[in-house]
Design a protein around this motif. Structure first.
Motif, PDB file in Angstrom:
ATOM      1  N   PHE A  96     -29.593  65.949 -91.141  1.00 27.78           N
ATOM      2  CA  PHE A  96     -28.721  66.287 -90.021  1.00 27.78           C
ATOM      3  C   PHE A  96     -27.248  66.248 -90.424  1.00 27.78           C
ATOM      4  N   THR A 134     -35.308  68.550 -90.303  1.00 27.26           N
ATOM      5  CA  THR A 134     -34.129  68.021 -89.606  1.00 27.26           C
ATOM      6  C   THR A 134     -32.933  68.952 -89.772  1.00 27.26           C
ATOM      7  N   THR A 154     -31.255  70.984 -86.646  1.00 24.30           N
ATOM      8  CA  THR A 154     -29.849  70.681 -86.355  1.00 24.30           C
ATOM      9  C   THR A 154     -29.037  71.959 -86.246  1.00 24.30           C
ATOM     10  N   LEU A 208     -29.041  68.848 -82.203  1.00 16.49           N
ATOM     11  CA  LEU A 208     -29.062  67.623 -83.009  1.00 16.49           C
ATOM     12  C   LEU A 208     -30.015  66.587 -82.424  1.00 16.49           C
ATOM     13  N   ALA A 233     -33.427  67.520 -83.339  1.00 18.45           N
ATOM     14  CA  ALA A 233     -33.590  67.345 -84.783  1.00 18.45           C
ATOM     15  C   ALA A 233     -33.897  65.890 -85.127  1.00 18.45           C
TER      16      ALA A 233
END
Length: 546
Positions: free
Chosen positions: A128, A381, A385, A390, A393
């Motif tokens: 992320f 992830t 993202t 986010l 994620a």
């Protein structure tokens, strides 16, 4: 225990250290100014909100924090989250979400979750973080190229489609200013590290735009004048309906802030040989975000780059962080109005450098080339993202990491028949020392819901049950409710066949406690719980003779 580091560091505080802290605080304050403005604008709010946050939150994090040298304020990691909240709920929604996040951070600190956050998988963090870096870069394309367009879409794909539709409006002056900023920020450390390249770039480009009347957008032309004072504090009104809407983004702010803060503190510990207090740091972050929202600011956390700058310039106590906040306040009061002249292309160049530093490309490639499970968490992830959200994620990344970890635990768990120890201390497969009428099985690895089926299947394949079944558990570190249930089912099944069950070498305290809580020891019989395999075999012989 909540105990700010400031209390400890002032006990033997010297004038010499104070002088170093003042110099470090002044430098970090100057470094923080363009970043605070840039982060605020990239987050979809007016530039002064970033300065307010750096002053208020930076002061509180230094006064109440659990690190000696951590510098707090707005960071690039929050840009994605804050921009999404502003687009959906407006600035008032952001203020409330930040306020709630502050309360959540205090709760996390009081319940001692500071240590638990350290166990978030590294591939997830890299995924992320790199994803955020990509989003920050893509968000700055408009200002870097000087495109004449309205608000930039929040969605990643739509954002680039919009850029493509407005490429004909590229401003050559803006590109020149942006490229100059990039080169200066990257190359300036070769000349000196005492004065940050971002400040030099801002001074040169602002003067050039002002005196040569270059046709580029500035902070003032987009946002108007920057206030020269702090606003009056206002406590946001939080209704039940608002809480239900904003609790999810608030939790994302709290989780992201806690991760960023503790990562910053760990990096700082490595640089100074210190030892931060995780839970104290979280409580300080909570108060900082509450106060930031009251003054109309944005989310804040520990800033890794500014913390490193503080350390490199001699800062060793929270006094440096306090000086940093005071420096920003003085700049706001006396110089803030001149910030309106800063070109947007300059800030875009600075944020592109921030995005590059955040990307951790080497670490991303290293994890990607590692195990398949780590690479899967990383890519999942990162992709979520960039393309989705986010919050999603982090949630999906954590679930995927947990499932992959359980899969690994299942792979290391095994059930093996007739394992005995020789005098040489080696494990061999042999039946030479086992009396006739006795079966010995050994479980290796955690006996949890993911691996219990292996043990159950092994028991089911026994065609001619012996009179005594010994289960050796010396290598079982943990057991859960499913493992307990399987043991109970096995005990019931073998008892029905007239077979006695003996548990040998239950060495784990956790396993023994769980067996006691489930009253499984009572059902099997205390006499059938043996500390060694030798004693278990003696008990088996007694049963055979009896």
């Amino acid at each position: 225990m909540f105990r700010p580091k400031l209390i400890d560091t002032l006990k033997n505080y010297s004038r010499e250290q104070f002088n170093k802290d003042v110099i470090a605080g002044l430098i970090v304050g100057i470094v923080a100014l363009p970043l605070a403005i840039a982060f605020a604008i990239a987050s979809g709010v007016s530039p002064e909100k970033g300065i307010f946050t750096a002053i208020i939150a930076g002061l509180i994090i230094s006064v109440l924090g659990g690190s000696r040298v951590q510098i707090g304020g707005p960071t690039g990691a929050f840009i994605v989250v804050v921009y999404g909240i502003v687009q959906q709920f407006g600035v008032s929604g952001l203020v409330i979400a930040t306020f709630i996040a502050g309360i959540l951070l205090i709760i996390m600190g009081l319940t001692k979750l500071g240590n638990a956050i350290k166990f978030i998988p590294y591939p997830l963090i890299i995924g992320f973080t790199t994803g955020i870096a990509v989003i920050i870069f893509s968000s700055e394309v408009k200002d870097f190229l000087g495109l004449k367009m309205g608000n930039v879409p929040a969605d990643f794909i739509n954002k680039w489609l919009a850029y493509g539709q407005h490429l004909s409006s590229i401003n050559g002056y803006a590109i020149g200013i942006g490229l100059f900023t990039l080169l200066l920020v990257f190359l300036w450390p070769r000349i000196t590290r005492k004065v940050p390249g971002s400040i030099i770039a801002i001074i040169i480009t602002t003067l050039a735009v002002h005196f040569f009347h270059l046709p580029v957008e500035t902070i003032g032309s987009r946002f108007g004048a920057i206030p020269s004072s702090l606003p009056m504090p206002v406590i946001p009104a939080v209704s039940l309906a608002t809480l239900q809407q904003l609790i999810r983004p608030a939790f994302t702010i709290a989780l992201l802030g806690s991760i960023e803060s503790l990562l910053s503190a760990v990096v700082a510990d490595g640089m100074i040989g210190g030892n931060h207090r995780s839970n104290t740091a979280l409580i300080a972050q909570g108060f900082a975000n509450i106060c930031s929202s009251i003054f109309g600011g944005i989310p804040a956390t520990g800033a890794i780059a500014r913390t490193a700058t503080n350390i490199k310039n001699g800062g060793r106590t929270p006094v440096a962080g306090i000086i940093h906040a005071v420096t920003l306040l003085i700049i706001l009061l006396f110089v803030g109005k001149w910030a309106a002249l800063i070109p947007m292309a300059t800030l875009a160049g600075i944020l592109i450098v921030v995005a590059w530093n955040m990307s951790e490309l080497e670490n991303f490639i290293s994890v990607f080339k590692g195990s398949k499970s780590d690479a899967a968490v990383l890519i999942t992830t990162f992709t979520l993202t960039v393309l989705v959200d986010l919050t999603v994620a982090i949630e999906i990344g954590m679930i995927l990491a947990a499932f992959l970890f359980m899969r690994k635990m299942m792979q290391v768990s095994s059930v093996q028949q007739t394992v005995l120890s020789t005098d040489r201390g080696e494990d061999v497969l042999t039946t030479a020392l086992i009396p006739k009428g006795v079966d010995v099985f050994e479980i290796t690895g955690p006996l949890f819901f993911g691996a219990a089926y292996k043990f159950k299947d092994a028991m089911n394949v026994i065609e001619n049950p012996a009179r005594v079944l010994i289960i050796r558990m010396r290598n079982v570190p943990v057991i859960d409710a499913t493992g307990i249930r399987v043991l109970r089912e096995v005990h019931t099944a073998v008892k029905r066949n007239g077979t006695k069950l003996i548990l040998a070498e239950v060495n784990s305290i956790q396993v023994m406690e769980e067996l006691k809580k489930a009253r499984l020891i009572f059902q099997i019989g205390k006499g059938n719980i043996r500390d060694t395999l030798e004693n278990a075999l003696k008990r088996a012989n007694d049963i055979l003779r009896g």
